[in-house]
Design an enzyme around this catalytic site. Structure first.
Site, PDB file in Angstrom:
ATOM      1  N   ALA A 101       0.838  -1.194   0.000  1.00  0.00           N
ATOM      2  CA  ALA A 101       0.000   0.000   0.000  1.00  0.00           C
ATOM      3  C   ALA A 101       0.873   1.245   0.000  1.00  0.00           C
ATOM      4  CB  ALA A 101      -0.932  -0.011   1.207  1.00  0.00           C
ATOM      5  N   GLY A 102       0.948   1.910  -1.143  1.00  0.00           N
ATOM      6  CA  GLY A 102       1.752   3.114  -1.278  1.00  0.00           C
ATOM      7  C   GLY A 102       0.889   4.355  -1.304  1.00  0.00           C
ATOM      8  N   VAL A 119      -2.216   0.974  -4.490  1.00  0.00           N
ATOM      9  CA  VAL A 119      -2.105  -0.243  -3.675  1.00  0.00           C
ATOM     10  C   VAL A 119      -1.949  -1.400  -4.649  1.00  0.00           C
ATOM     11  CG1 VAL A 119      -3.145  -1.702  -1.914  1.00  0.00           C
ATOM     12  CG2 VAL A 119      -3.621   0.756  -1.930  1.00  0.00           C
ATOM     13  N   VAL A 120      -0.887  -2.179  -4.467  1.00  0.00           N
ATOM     14  CA  VAL A 120      -0.635  -3.337  -5.318  1.00  0.00           C
ATOM     15  C   VAL A 120      -0.994  -4.605  -4.546  1.00  0.00           C
ATOM     16  CG1 VAL A 120       1.103  -4.667  -6.585  1.00  0.00           C
ATOM     17  CG2 VAL A 120       1.213  -2.158  -6.561  1.00  0.00           C
ATOM     18  N   ASP A 165      13.957   3.753  -6.120  1.00  0.00           N
ATOM     19  CA  ASP A 165      12.540   3.388  -6.223  1.00  0.00           C
ATOM     20  C   ASP A 165      11.758   4.592  -6.736  1.00  0.00           C
ATOM     21  OD1 ASP A 165       9.972   2.467  -5.991  1.00  0.00           O
ATOM     22  OD2 ASP A 165      10.162   1.818  -3.912  1.00  0.00           O
ATOM     23  N   ASP A 184       8.203   0.021   2.675  1.00  0.00           N
ATOM     24  CA  ASP A 184       8.629  -0.312   1.319  1.00  0.00           C
ATOM     25  C   ASP A 184      10.149  -0.286   1.187  1.00  0.00           C
ATOM     26  OD1 ASP A 184       8.596   2.442   1.743  1.00  0.00           O
ATOM     27  OD2 ASP A 184       7.976   2.930  -0.311  1.00  0.00           O
ATOM     28  N   ARG A 185      10.794   0.616   1.895  1.00  0.00           N
ATOM     29  CA  ARG A 185      12.248   0.750   1.782  1.00  0.00           C
ATOM     30  C   ARG A 185      12.953  -0.437   2.438  1.00  0.00           C
ATOM     31  NH1 ARG A 185      13.462   7.054   2.920  1.00  0.00           N
ATOM     32  NH2 ARG A 185      15.285   6.606   1.599  1.00  0.00           N
TER      33      ARG A 185
END
Length: 261
Positions: free
Chosen positions: A7-8, A12-13, A130, A110-111
């Site tokens: 979830a960015g 959201v992937v 990224d 995410d990082r």
């Protein structure tokens, strides 16, 4: 199978992962107000289209940089897939790597996930670029520790700021320029494309040169995110393109937990 959820801030992937292999993936625009019910209706249809059912999902791993989105994603897992979700960086899904920075609690999921995935595939020191809402540069050492990085505005944010602040500038599509295109634009649109695209390439290459000089030993540069291939066309800054790095990190974190039980 694992349902990995990244979830960015922009998207959201959702990805179905079986034995470390990504079977399929879907994207939906990020909206922290979106309910678990809305996610479920959307996902159930996509699962059916791809030949899967909700019964195929036996684990859910969530990585998010949008705290307000987490509750509804957890409800989605428990109510509609009947599994207790794991959240990357928390509890039994805690980070298996050292976050060697001054404020480890502030490192985005995410990082950390990108470092986990990249370290598993590429030995030695690494830099991950990224391309998301922000463009981040993350440094990992040969032992797998996260050593810090850089946060820069994403290219879409940069373009939005330019267009919104200058009344006469039109909105343009971000694209890799033609190989024969002059860097001296002769129309407003071409000048904007040159400035945005080549300006961004110059930023990427310049920052990478500075980071590499500070590391002072061989290092691999891995690009990820939706726009990675756009810049790979006109730059040799990257050693590899890994579009699914964050999902791979979620999968590896899940495998680690499964191996401990």
């Amino acid at each position: 199978m694992l349902l990995a959820v990244d979830a960015g801030n922009t998207n959201v992937v959702f990805a179905l992962v079986d034995g470390g292999e990504i079977k399929t993936r879907w994207r939906i625009a990020s909206d922290p107000r979106r309910t678990a019910d809305e996610y479920a209706v959307w996902l159930y249809q996509l699962l059916e289209i791809e030949g899967f059912t909700k019964a195929d999902v036996d684990a859910v791993m969530i990585g998010t940089v949008v705290p307000r989105a987490l509750h509804n994603l957890e409800v989605l897992a428990s109510k509609y897939f009947g599994v207790e979700p794991m959240v990357a960086g928390r509890g039994r899904a805690g980070w298996p790597i050292q976050l060697d920075v001054d404020e480890p609690h502030s490192v985005g999921a995410d990082r950390a996930l990108n470092i986990i995935a990249a370290h598993a595939k590429y030995p030695g020191d690494i830099i991950i670029v990224d391309f998301g809402t922000a463009t981040t540069f993350d440094v990992g050492d040969a032992g797998g520790a996260y050593k810090g990085g850089i946060i820069a505005p994403g290219i879409n944010l940069s373009l939005d700021a330019l267009v919104n602040a200058a009344a006469k500038l039109p909105r343009i599509a971000i694209a890799a320029p033609d190989g024969n295109m002059s860097v001296i634009g002769r129309t407003t649109e071409s000048q904007m494309l040159v400035g945005i695209y080549w300006g961004y390439v110059a930023m990427i290459e310049g920052l990478l040169d500075r980071v590499k000089a500070q590391i002072a030993q061989p290092v691999k540069v891995i690009a990820t995110g939706g726009l990675a291939n756009l810049f790979d066309k006109h730059s040799d800054a990257f050693d590899a393109i890994e579009p699914d790095l964050t999902v791979q990190g979620l999968s590896l974190l899940h495998q680690r937990i499964a191996n401990q039980t």
